[in-house]
Structure formats: structure tokens, C-alpha cells
Design a protein around this motif. Structure first.
Motif, short mmCIF file in Angstrom:
data_model
loop_
_atom_site.label_atom_id
_atom_site.label_comp_id
_atom_site.label_asym_id
_atom_site.label_seq_id
_atom_site.Cartn_x
_atom_site.Cartn_y
_atom_site.Cartn_z
N GLY A 256 38.56 -21.01 72.35
CA GLY A 256 37.48 -19.96 71.80
C GLY A 256 38.17 -18.68 72.18
N SER A 257 38.70 -18.34 73.49
CA SER A 257 39.06 -16.92 73.61
C SER A 257 40.18 -16.65 72.46
N HIS A 258 40.93 -17.44 72.18
CA HIS A 258 41.89 -17.16 71.17
C HIS A 258 41.28 -16.69 69.90
N MET A 259 40.13 -17.53 69.39
CA MET A 259 39.69 -17.15 68.29
C MET A 259 38.87 -15.72 68.47
N VAL A 260 38.33 -15.46 69.44
CA VAL A 260 37.59 -13.94 69.58
C VAL A 260 38.75 -13.06 69.47
N LEU A 261 40.23 -13.42 70.00
CA LEU A 261 41.16 -12.19 69.80
C LEU A 261 41.40 -12.05 68.33
N ALA A 262 41.50 -13.12 67.41
CA ALA A 262 41.88 -13.29 66.28
C ALA A 262 40.85 -12.38 65.37
N LEU A 263 39.55 -12.70 65.80
CA LEU A 263 38.31 -12.04 65.05
C LEU A 263 38.37 -10.59 65.43
N VAL A 264 38.62 -10.30 66.53
CA VAL A 264 38.71 -8.76 66.95
C VAL A 264 40.13 -8.15 66.34
N ASP A 265 41.08 -8.67 66.45
CA ASP A 265 42.25 -8.42 65.50
C ASP A 265 41.87 -8.05 63.99
N ALA A 266 41.07 -8.93 63.35
CA ALA A 266 40.51 -8.69 62.18
C ALA A 266 39.64 -7.81 61.87
N GLY A 267 38.98 -7.04 63.05
CA GLY A 267 37.98 -5.76 63.03
C GLY A 267 36.67 -6.52 62.79
N GLU A 268 36.35 -7.56 63.04
CA GLU A 268 34.96 -8.55 63.11
C GLU A 268 34.26 -8.30 64.43
N PRO A 269 32.99 -8.04 64.38
CA PRO A 269 32.13 -7.60 65.46
C PRO A 269 31.87 -9.18 65.97
N VAL A 270 32.12 -9.52 67.51
CA VAL A 270 32.08 -10.70 67.75
C VAL A 270 31.13 -10.77 69.07
N VAL A 271 30.30 -11.95 69.17
CA VAL A 271 29.36 -12.38 70.21
C VAL A 271 29.76 -13.59 70.71
N VAL A 272 29.89 -13.74 71.96
CA VAL A 272 30.48 -14.96 72.75
C VAL A 272 29.33 -15.64 73.49
N LEU A 273 28.97 -16.76 73.07
CA LEU A 273 28.06 -17.57 73.83
C LEU A 273 28.60 -18.60 74.63
N ASP A 274 28.75 -18.52 76.02
CA ASP A 274 29.67 -19.52 76.98
C ASP A 274 28.89 -19.64 78.22
#
Length: 330
Positions: free
Chosen positions: A13-31
Motif C-alpha cells: 500500500g505504501s508503494h501504491m501511495v508513492l506511485a499515485l503521488v508521483d503521478a500527481g494524484e491526490p491520495v487519502v490513506v485509510l489504515d
């Protein structure tokens, strides 16, 4: 609009967040931080501590952050543990996914990417396994994930929700830039365990079973770099955004390595000849499972870039060293 990543403080999941941030996507994490780490979440992402089965919380997140897609990683994932605690796994992986799905449908969230597993196939022999193979999981972990796939399929028929379920093979490695990696104490992933042993974090490691019907008697697995895996999730999300159909895809390279081959690679890359012990088979482990992975390339255009066992091991070793530096600095 933002993407909600459940389990976004964990390894994948943390790697997915990195990929989304790198792609310019706003991201919300629920954990719920049961196995994840707050520090592993990219600072650009909004972090919310909570449970995916909390319907009111999910509804509030979707409304307040204009969630347009969910990437669902939150789950329990250890096969032998699932054999010992089946009800815990059905709760974490099936019941809670059902609750999440219900909240998303009620909020009209259109897209979901689901973290599934090759464990849905069960005993498949040594040939690469395709998505249309017989589904016969042999562990509660695999069954819990297959049930969730079925829920997704039925929900997509009855509602506007479209989804992609990705069946992971053996995920390993770490972010090439060193921003995240497998950090869970007591992890059971083979490459993680071997790297810890090479660096002296474990006195020795065990090989579980040497009498399997494979070339060297140890289990054969298809190892995929975590960064390639999350790239597949991003490609799947873009596929749905383009109007693509729901689907289920294998995520692997289509080539297997035995447990002993992986250990020898870790020894070669690390330069350390560490101690390996031999133990009986573990319950729930198939002899071999390798992906037939052409469908995902054709359907959503996924192209792996880190398809090399030595590269995977090198990145995993680099991450283990960085964890040691983190502990020393603390």
C-alpha cells in the motif's frame, strides 16, 4: 477528486501511495496501523487512522475528499496463520471487504482496484497458471480472497461499480529510490527473511520442505518487484477511467524460482554465506505457482520494468540496510 488507498501504510500500500503521488494524484490513506507504519505514508497523502469496515467513517472520507476510486489493500496475508485462525481471516478479508463495498456502492464510488492473490488457484502443478484455471484455494487466506472476488463480480453486475482484481504472485523488493520497503517485524516473505539473515538480523533461516515435486525439491514461486506490481494497479485504474471493463488479472512475470535459487541469489548479491536450516513443509503451501501473465499486458498495457531477481534482491537488501540506519538514528 482523490484516490482512497486502504492499507496504505503497509508494504504494498505504501508503494501504491508513492506511485499515485508521483503521478500527481491526490491520495487519502485509510489504515488501522495493525501492521502498517505511519512513517511509511508519503507526506503529501492525507492519512486517516481507522478501519475499512467503519461505514460511517468511509462515507465521511468519500464525501469530504471527493473519492473517485479505491485501491483496497487492507487485509491479513499470512497463509499458515490463516490455517490456524480461519475465522480471523474471513473477518479481516471477506466480512470487512463486504462492508467497504457496501459503503462505496451507497456513495456511488465508480471504481475499485482489489488486491487479490494467486492463492485462489490452490494446487496447480508446475505449468504457468492462467486466470481461467480452476479456482480451488487450499488455505483460508486464498478462500477469503476468492470470496471477495465473487462479491466484486456480483456487485459489478448489480450496480454501476467497475473493478479490477489483481491476483498477486510473490511480491518482493523495495522502492528503487529507497522511500519504502517491507518493514514488518517477523515478516514471512522469503526474500525479506533471506535478506535479514544475510545482514545478521536473524541467526539463520529455514527452508520449509525439500521433497516437493520440483527440480530441487523446494517450492517454486513467481517473484514480482513491488514497484512493477503497483504500476499494474495504476494501469488498471487508468483502464477503468478510460471506460474499460471490469476484469481479473494475474500479476507476475511468468517465470519461477525455487526457494534454494532465491537463497543462493541473496547470498551472491550480499556476499554473505549465511546459515540455512531445513524444516518440514508448512500447511497451505503449494509446490509451485507461476503466473501466465499475458492477459494483463494485452488488456491494460502493463509493461514490467524490473523483471530481474538480482535487482529485486538488491533493492530488498538496500531497504534492510536503511531500516538498520533508521533504528540507529532513533
Amino acid at each position: 477528486m482523490a484516490v482512497l488507498v486502504t492499507g496504505g501504510a503497509g508494504y504494498i500500500g505504501s508503494h501504491m501511495v508513492l506511485a499515485l503521488v508521483d503521478a500527481g494524484e491526490p491520495v487519502v490513506v485509510l489504515d488501522n496501523l495493525s501492521t502498517g507504519f505511519r512513517w511509511a505514508v508519503h507526506p503529501s497523502a492525507t492519512f486517516i487512522e481507522g478501519d475499512v469496515a467503519d461505514a460511517d467513517l468511509v462515507a465521511r472520507i468519500v464525501a469530504e475528499h471527493d473519492i473517485s476510486a479505491v485501491v483496497h489493500f487492507a487485509a491479513r496475508i499470512v497463509v499458515p496463520e490463516s490455517v490456524a485462525d480461519p475465522l480471523g481471516y474471513y473477518l479481516a478479508n471477506t466480512v470487512k471487504t463486504r462492508a467497504l463495498l457496501d459503503a462505496l456502492v451507497k456513495a456511488d464510488v465508480p471504481h475499485m482496484i482489489f488486491s487479490s492473490t494467486a492463492a485462489v488457484y490452490g494446487m496447480v502443478g508446475n505449468d504457468p497458471v492462467a486466470e481461467d484455471a480452476l479456482l480451488s484455494p487450499i488455505s483460508p487466506y486464498g478462500r477469503s480472497k476468492l470470496m471477495s472476488e465473487w462479491m466484486l463480480e456480483d456487485t459489478a453486475v448489480a450496480t454501476p461499480l467497475r473493478y479490477v482484481a489483481l491476483r498477486y504472485f510473490n511480491v518482493a523488493g523495495a522502492d528503487p529510490a529507497g522511500r519504502s520497503g517491507q518493514s514488518t517485524a517477523g515478516a514471512t516473505h522469503l526474500i525479506k527473511v533471506a535478506c535479514e539473515t544475510a545482514l545478521g538480523k536473524r541467526a539463520a533461516m529455514s527452508v520449509f520442505g525439500t521433497d516437493y515435486p520440483t527440480p530441487d525439491g523446494t517450492c517454486l514461486r513467481d517473484y514480482i518487484h513491488v514497484s512493477d506490481l503497483v504500476a499494474a494497479h495504476l494501469d488498471a485504474l487508468n483502464h477503468l477511467r478510460r471506460g474499460g471493463a471490469s476484469g481479473v488479472y494475474n500479476c507476475g512475470y511468468g517465470r519461477g524460482y525455487s526457494v534454494l535459487e532465491v537463497i543462493e541469489t541473496v547470498k551472491a548479491v550480499s556476499g554473505v554465506d549465511f546459515t540455512v536450516n531445513y524444516a518440514p513443509r508448512r500447511p497451505g503451501d503449494p509446490a509451485a505457482i507461476v503466473a501466465k501473465a499475458d492477459r494483463i499486458r494485452a488488456a491494460i498495457g502493463w509493461t514490467p520494468r524490473l523483471d530481474d531477481l538480482e535487482t529485486i534482491v538488491r533493492h530488498a537488501l538496500d531497504w534492510e540496510r536503511s531500516l538498520e540506519a533508521r533504528k540507529s538514528a532513533a
